[in-house]
Scaffold this motif. Structure first.
Motif, PDB file in Angstrom:
ATOM      1  N   PHE A 110       0.820  -1.204   0.000  1.00  0.00           N
ATOM      2  CA  PHE A 110       0.000   0.000   0.000  1.00  0.00           C
ATOM      3  C   PHE A 110       0.863   1.267   0.000  1.00  0.00           C
ATOM      4  O   PHE A 110       0.499   2.286  -0.571  1.00  0.00           O
ATOM      5  CB  PHE A 110      -0.887  -0.028   1.245  1.00  0.00           C
ATOM      6  CG  PHE A 110      -1.723   1.195   1.462  1.00  0.00           C
ATOM      7  CD1 PHE A 110      -2.886   1.376   0.751  1.00  0.00           C
ATOM      8  CD2 PHE A 110      -1.346   2.156   2.385  1.00  0.00           C
ATOM      9  CE1 PHE A 110      -3.662   2.491   0.954  1.00  0.00           C
ATOM     10  CE2 PHE A 110      -2.121   3.276   2.595  1.00  0.00           C
ATOM     11  CZ  PHE A 110      -3.283   3.439   1.876  1.00  0.00           C
ATOM     12  N   PHE A 111       2.034   1.201   0.633  1.00  0.00           N
ATOM     13  CA  PHE A 111       2.857   2.387   0.786  1.00  0.00           C
ATOM     14  C   PHE A 111       3.896   2.560  -0.306  1.00  0.00           C
ATOM     15  O   PHE A 111       4.331   3.663  -0.580  1.00  0.00           O
ATOM     16  CB  PHE A 111       3.566   2.355   2.141  1.00  0.00           C
ATOM     17  CG  PHE A 111       3.117   3.441   3.057  1.00  0.00           C
ATOM     18  CD1 PHE A 111       1.841   3.407   3.598  1.00  0.00           C
ATOM     19  CD2 PHE A 111       3.942   4.503   3.358  1.00  0.00           C
ATOM     20  CE1 PHE A 111       1.404   4.408   4.439  1.00  0.00           C
ATOM     21  CE2 PHE A 111       3.509   5.512   4.200  1.00  0.00           C
ATOM     22  CZ  PHE A 111       2.244   5.459   4.741  1.00  0.00           C
ATOM     23  N   PHE A 202     -12.403  12.841   1.260  1.00  0.00           N
ATOM     24  CA  PHE A 202     -12.045  13.344   2.585  1.00  0.00           C
ATOM     25  C   PHE A 202     -10.562  13.686   2.694  1.00  0.00           C
ATOM     26  O   PHE A 202      -9.972  13.614   3.761  1.00  0.00           O
ATOM     27  CB  PHE A 202     -12.446  12.344   3.677  1.00  0.00           C
ATOM     28  CG  PHE A 202     -11.914  10.954   3.489  1.00  0.00           C
ATOM     29  CD1 PHE A 202     -10.726  10.572   4.088  1.00  0.00           C
ATOM     30  CD2 PHE A 202     -12.598  10.024   2.721  1.00  0.00           C
ATOM     31  CE1 PHE A 202     -10.223   9.300   3.915  1.00  0.00           C
ATOM     32  CE2 PHE A 202     -12.100   8.749   2.539  1.00  0.00           C
ATOM     33  CZ  PHE A 202     -10.910   8.378   3.135  1.00  0.00           C
ATOM     34  N   ASN A 360     -10.456  -3.205  -2.083  1.00  0.00           N
ATOM     35  CA  ASN A 360     -10.006  -3.781  -0.820  1.00  0.00           C
ATOM     36  C   ASN A 360      -9.464  -2.750   0.156  1.00  0.00           C
ATOM     37  O   ASN A 360      -9.878  -2.694   1.296  1.00  0.00           O
ATOM     38  CB  ASN A 360      -8.949  -4.863  -1.084  1.00  0.00           C
ATOM     39  CG  ASN A 360      -9.609  -6.186  -1.428  1.00  0.00           C
ATOM     40  OD1 ASN A 360     -10.613  -6.567  -0.826  1.00  0.00           O
ATOM     41  ND2 ASN A 360      -9.074  -6.878  -2.416  1.00  0.00           N
ATOM     42  N   ASN A 361      -8.502  -1.928  -0.310  1.00  0.00           N
ATOM     43  CA  ASN A 361      -7.905  -0.948   0.596  1.00  0.00           C
ATOM     44  C   ASN A 361      -8.586   0.398   0.453  1.00  0.00           C
ATOM     45  O   ASN A 361      -8.068   1.284  -0.191  1.00  0.00           O
ATOM     46  CB  ASN A 361      -6.418  -0.757   0.295  1.00  0.00           C
ATOM     47  CG  ASN A 361      -5.611  -2.000   0.568  1.00  0.00           C
ATOM     48  OD1 ASN A 361      -6.043  -2.866   1.326  1.00  0.00           O
ATOM     49  ND2 ASN A 361      -4.453  -2.092  -0.046  1.00  0.00           N
ATOM     50  N   THR A 362      -9.741   0.572   1.085  1.00  0.00           N
ATOM     51  CA  THR A 362     -10.315   1.909   1.059  1.00  0.00           C
ATOM     52  C   THR A 362      -9.423   2.777   1.920  1.00  0.00           C
ATOM     53  O   THR A 362      -8.898   2.330   2.925  1.00  0.00           O
ATOM     54  CB  THR A 362     -11.729   1.929   1.645  1.00  0.00           C
ATOM     55  OG1 THR A 362     -11.692   1.251   2.889  1.00  0.00           O
ATOM     56  CG2 THR A 362     -12.719   1.258   0.742  1.00  0.00           C
ATOM     57  N   GLY A 363      -9.233   3.994   1.503  1.00  0.00           N
ATOM     58  CA  GLY A 363      -8.382   4.872   2.298  1.00  0.00           C
ATOM     59  C   GLY A 363      -7.855   6.026   1.498  1.00  0.00           C
ATOM     60  O   GLY A 363      -8.403   6.387   0.458  1.00  0.00           O
ATOM     61  N   LEU A 364      -6.779   6.601   2.009  1.00  0.00           N
ATOM     62  CA  LEU A 364      -6.237   7.834   1.466  1.00  0.00           C
ATOM     63  C   LEU A 364      -4.854   7.556   0.898  1.00  0.00           C
ATOM     64  O   LEU A 364      -4.007   7.028   1.597  1.00  0.00           O
ATOM     65  CB  LEU A 364      -6.122   8.836   2.612  1.00  0.00           C
ATOM     66  CG  LEU A 364      -6.196  10.298   2.288  1.00  0.00           C
ATOM     67  CD1 LEU A 364      -7.539  10.625   1.674  1.00  0.00           C
ATOM     68  CD2 LEU A 364      -6.005  11.096   3.543  1.00  0.00           C
TER      69      LEU A 364
END
Lengths: 596, 122
Positions: A110-111, A202, A360-364
């Motif tokens: 993810f990073f 957001f 899968n990876n909801t987020g920012l």
């Protein structure tokens, strides 16, 4: 007698044979010598089950478990742990487990493809402590600007960096600053647009909550560059945590003299105040936003005059988005060349996206411009859940459009998204899988704009309403082929004639779904069928005769009594009574119920 | 703020504070307290960390809050940053898990692998 600490020493067979008895004696001696025997109690216990690493000693209240303790270790344990309260790390049971599991976020896929500029401090510093921001080079850009640079030099740096507005439209930030700088006026204002309103977005909230000082610092720099003394942050009242942390940040900045009079001993003075928005989407439009700050009803007005010439209270005003500001201090510190080296030819730097929907990876995430949609969805986002197929991604919220699966390898930047009929927008990215009905999505966004239209201009007030009515007609199975043409012609005239950005972009979700998923519209109209099985009016639940065992479970579960049939014989659903709730399909153990 | 020197002084001091944490064996627990974290229950988790550290009489560990780190689906998230800079990211926490992290990781130096982001991803 109450002891402040208990030392448990294993006296099981295993530990005794590795000399735990001697360790206990040494401990007792040491405690007496230091006069601690009235405070610390030694408890001889049974086996802990860790015989391989004995003797085992556990000290409470901390619960530290020491292993392979020798007589020689005892003075250190007493001195460090019992006297100074520091755990003796080298004796701890330690980590014998496999190290191949990624322990920290930095080691996770993810990073890896992200690059954090605007989000550099989010999740790293304590947002309510100005010193943590300063420790990470905070306010050093402001210091540099005020003491070493002229306003024009600051503007030139921003121009050279290639930074463009992160609010969505992508106007070159440096040019905007130049306009505000060049405008004549005794008083000027710097505003920050924190009225983030796109469904599912957001990014700005996260920056304000995680790193409020970066916005304050950048606004002060902007104030110096254009010649303003006062700044306003227009933030939604629905963001209570962001509001609270901004208030704390402003108070701290004032206390440290980073806002107020004669900043850094220069003759430059600047202050920032908050204005809370009541949550109207249209107030994210720049002229409506300024009208709202002035205390009037948030309605847009025609441009020109542009805010840089005649903005807040009729004075020249600079308005940028939260994320745009968050980039400024880094550009000043690291130089425009560094920033311009990131991204694509026309879109520099990074963009923050809020990824949501069927992923899968909801987020920012923050990615360099030019990263492909595929990388965002599969490498960073972790792909689509439940092995479903990717259908489209929606960017730009109610003003944007869809990017279909066939364009998944498009590099994301301002131009490429526009050419696909979508837009960068503020950074909401909603992922849709094969179970999503594109007509329904268009309807959802149009419902939103109809709700949020301020009503000042007829194309937006009436036109979007008419478009929504047509979509409702299509999704309820009453659509005609001419409706699609009507939709298109309405959409195009609204785009041309609406007063502000809200109306001008409101038809985009419809136009872009028509462009890529016209066949779905046609299926709704011609065949009265919803290919994704979403539009309730167009689906029918049926029982497959050859699969139905006649168990009667569905008939018992059906809340409307729409299912009938003899036991052990295939059942049927009465379409007139069926509520299309789907309970029967969920309860059937033989997969005998399908939608058509 | 009257001069750049003053800013430098604060920067040095703040950096030193972080350095003190690092040199003198101070571990930091950083809890994500943005809207996403709080909505997922970060407040009770933060309280649990503080309570458990107090209960165990551990004073050289600081608990601080921070903003959103981006993996909102894993909230509540806390990172344990050890004196040597090693980070462990714990995800989907609750007060119970927080207490176990104090007992096993903070006190006994054994990261709770099953709560880490790596374990949650598989």
């Amino acid at each position: 007698m109450i002891y402040r600490s208990h030392v448990l020493i294993c006296h099981g067979t295993g530990c005794t044979s590795s000399k735990s008895e001697q360790v206990a004696e040494a401990m007792q001696r040491e405690l007496v010598e230091r006069g601690l025997d009235s405070e610390v109690k030694i408890v001889k216990t049974g086996c802990f089950g860790l015989c391989e690493r004995g003797p085992i000693m556990v000290i409470y209240p901390e619960g530290a478990t020491y292993c392979m303790v020798t007589v020689e270790d005892v003075p250190e344990i007493v001195e460090e742990h019992l006297v100074k309260g520091r755990i003796v790390k080298r004796l701890l049971l330690g980590d014998k487990e496999a190290k191949d599991v990624a322990k920290s976020l930095e080691n996770v896929g993810f990073f890896n493809k992200q690059m954090r500029i605007a989000l550099r401090n989010c999740g790293v510093i304590n947002p309510e402590n100005i010193e943590e921001y300063i420790a990470r080079d905070g306010y050093s850009a402001l210091a540099k600007v005020l003491t070493e640079m002229t306003p024009q030099e600051v503007i030139d740096v921003i121009k050279k960096s290639g930074l463009r507005g992160r609010g969505g439209a992508g106007f070159p930030t440096g040019v905007k600053w130049q306009f505000a700088h060049d405008a004549q006026g005794d008083e000027k204002y710097v505003c920050c647009n924190a009225d983030e309103g796109d469904p599912g977005a957001f990014m700005d909230r996260s920056v304000l909550e995680g790193d409020p000082h970066s916005v304050l610092e950048a606004m002060t720099i902007a104030g110096y560059a254009i010649g303003a003394k006062q700044g306003y942050i227009y933030v939604r009242a629905e963001y209570p945590i962001a509001v609270q942390r901004l208030r704390i940040a402003i108070d701290q900045a004032r206390e440290y003299g980073l806002l107020g009079n004669n900043i850094f001993g220069t003759d430059f003075s600047f202050d920032i105040d908050l204005r809370l928005g009541a949550g109207a989407f249209v107030c994210g439009e720049e002229t409506a936003l300024m009208t709202s700050i002035e205390g009037h009803r948030g309605e847009p007005r025609t441009r020109p005059p542009f805010p840089a010439v005649k903005g807040l209270f009729g004075k020249p005003t600079l308005l940028n988005n939260v994320e745009t500001y968050a980039n400024i201090p880094v550009i000043i510190n690291k130089g425009p060349e560094w920033f311009a080296s990131i991204g694509t030819e026309k879109s520099k730097g990074t963009k923050v996206f809020a990824i949501g929907g069927k992923i899968n990876n909801t987020g920012l995430v923050e990615i360099p411009m030019g990263t492909t949609l595929r990388e965002v969805i599969y490498d960073i986002g972790g792909g689509i859940p439940n092995g479903k197929k990717f259908k489209a991604a929606q960017t730009g919220g109610p003003s944007g459009g869809c990017i279909p699966a066939s364009h998944i390898d498009t590099p994301i930047d301002y131009e490429s998204l526009i050419s696909l009929g979508s837009m960068m927008g503020s950074g909401g990215l909603i992922v849709m899988d094969e179970d999503t009905c594109m007509v329904d999505i268009a309807k959802f966004f149009l419902e939103f704009t109809v709700d949020e239209s301020c009503g000042k201009c007829p194309p937006c007030r009436i036109g979007t309403k008419r478009m929504l009515e047509i979509l409702e007609k299509i999704t309820s199975g009453k659509g005609e082929e001419s409706d699609i043409e009507k939709l298109e012609s309405l959409a195009n005239s609204i785009k041309k004639s609406a007063l502000c950005g809200l109306g001008q972009t409101a038809p985009n979700p419809v136009l872009s779904t028509l462009r890529y998923f016209r066949d779905e519209y046609l299926a709704h109209v011609r065949e009265k069928r919803c290919p994704a099985g979403i539009c309730k009016a167009l689906i029918r639940y049926v029982i497959l005769e050859d699969k139905c065992k006649g168990c009667g479970l569905c008939a018992r579960k059906c809340p409307a009594g729409a299912i009938s049939g003899e036991i052990r014989k295939p059942h049927t659903i009465d379409a007139n009574k069926c509520l299309k709730c789907g309970v029967c399909m969920e309860s059937c153990k033989f997969n005998a119920i399908i939608t058509q | 703020m009257k001069s750049i020197k003053e800013l430098e002084a604060i920067r040095e001091r703040a950096l030193k504070e972080i350095a003190i944490r690092e040199n003198e064996g101070k571990t930091r627990i950083v809890v994500g307290m943005a809207t996403c974290g709080i909505a997922a229950g970060a407040k009770p988790v933060m309280n649990a960390f503080v309570e458990e550290l107090n209960k165990r009489n551990i004073h050289n560990v600081s608990v601080a809050m921070t903003g959103c780190i981006g993996v909102c689906r894993f909230e509540p998230i806390a990172e344990v940053i050890e004196p040597n800079g090693e980070k462990t990211t714990y995800v989907k926490l609750n007060p119970e898990k927080a207490r176990r992290i104090v007992a096993e990781h903070i006190v006994n130096g054994r990261p709770v692998i099953e709560y880490t982001i790596g374990a949650a991803q598989d």
